[in-house]
Enzyme design. Sequence first.
Site, PDB file in Angstrom:
ATOM      1  N   ASP A   1       0.832  -1.200   0.000  1.00  0.00           N
ATOM      2  CA  ASP A   1       0.000   0.000   0.000  1.00  0.00           C
ATOM      3  C   ASP A   1       0.868   1.252   0.000  1.00  0.00           C
ATOM      4  OD1 ASP A   1      -3.100  -0.810   1.080  1.00  0.00           O
ATOM      5  OD2 ASP A   1      -1.529  -2.243   1.552  1.00  0.00           O
TER       6      ASP A   1
ATOM      7  N   THR B   1      -7.180  -4.626   0.717  1.00  0.00           N
ATOM      8  CA  THR B   1      -5.947  -5.129   1.341  1.00  0.00           C
ATOM      9  C   THR B   1      -6.159  -6.497   1.973  1.00  0.00           C
ATOM     10  OG1 THR B   1      -5.196  -2.862   1.769  1.00  0.00           O
ATOM     11  CG2 THR B   1      -4.157  -4.598   3.045  1.00  0.00           C
TER      12      THR B   1
END
Length: 382
Positions: free
Chosen positions: A49, A158
């Site tokens: 990320d 995620t």
Amino acid sequence: MTTPYAAELNLALQAVHAASLLTKSVLRSLKNNVSAETKADDSPVTIADFAAQALLISAVHAVFPDDAFLGEESADALRSNEALADRVWQLVLQAKNAEQTRMSDVQHVRDEVPAGAALTLLEFPASKEDMFDLIDRGGKGQVTGSGRVWVMDPVDGTATFMQGQQYAVCLCLLVDGVQQVGVIGCPNLAFDVHGPLGVTRIHEDHVDEHGYGVVLSAVKEQGTHVREMKERGLGEPRRVDLTQLPKKDVARLDFVESTIGKTSLSQAEHKAVAESLGAKWPGTVIWAQQVKHVALALGSTDVMVRIPKTVDRFTCVWDHAGGHILFQEAGGMISDFNGEQIDFGQGRHIKGERNWGMIATMPDVFEEVGHAVKEVLARRSQ
């Protein structure tokens, strides 16, 4: 004549491609066993990320230095955790080396990018501190309603990314709060060269194990396209036009839903809407919000309904910016429950007081689905 936003589209495609390869390299190096840090809101965040957001902002900022950014991540956790920061920095350096290798063979790369695309060597952070500052350009961003603002979710989904399932790398250009360019990479979504729209039915576990997935792009009033992502570049664009597909009876509509029970939305009322139309629920189950938009844009599913439990609930702008324009330019419709367009100019959040709920489906069944939603909400008020 150059088409509007051609430069922005080419840069966004190249940046999302590079960020997608970065995230895929993390999955493959760790064999889908990706560890995560926990943010203040208890949601997970990985080194992918942080590194992907640094890459996206660095690449765009170098070409459009006056543009603003808004992203999901900030560098606060990196500044306070040297070991974590080192891991992210090493991943950025690996991505930089990979990009330089790809670009060194210019002729080979040009054979695998869309005709007319401008190839430039992407700009990467110059130092670890520069990486922090670039990430914070997005993570500290607040304004979306004026000027040019690039909204991004470096890894949408995620939780499923950590399991090697479907996720998305998202980048959208807003101009005065209106989507103009949207590019979303889905590195685990298998490309089907024989399929009419480039992919087969989307499923969390139907993963592109050996390739690099697909990227979708849209420019306002220029349509939606899907391309295969390759290690050295992109395949030829294929136009996505959902209006060419036969109309579905409402009883056969496929409702896309999050993992059952793991959402703050009112899934019981989602189910009631589907059943009132005679349709099965759930249809396609996908966790990542932007992958839901991709599934809609590719005709893999038919309806997305988002019924919040309370009016004060908000949704994050990076979960929708980019995905909406993909579906709309492919022929779909999206509005709130009052028929209003979703307002992307509210800052980091799309607030329920301004846009109550969300419906996305094709125009020919939009009114019927909307009527079913209103009937279900009327029962709530009673």
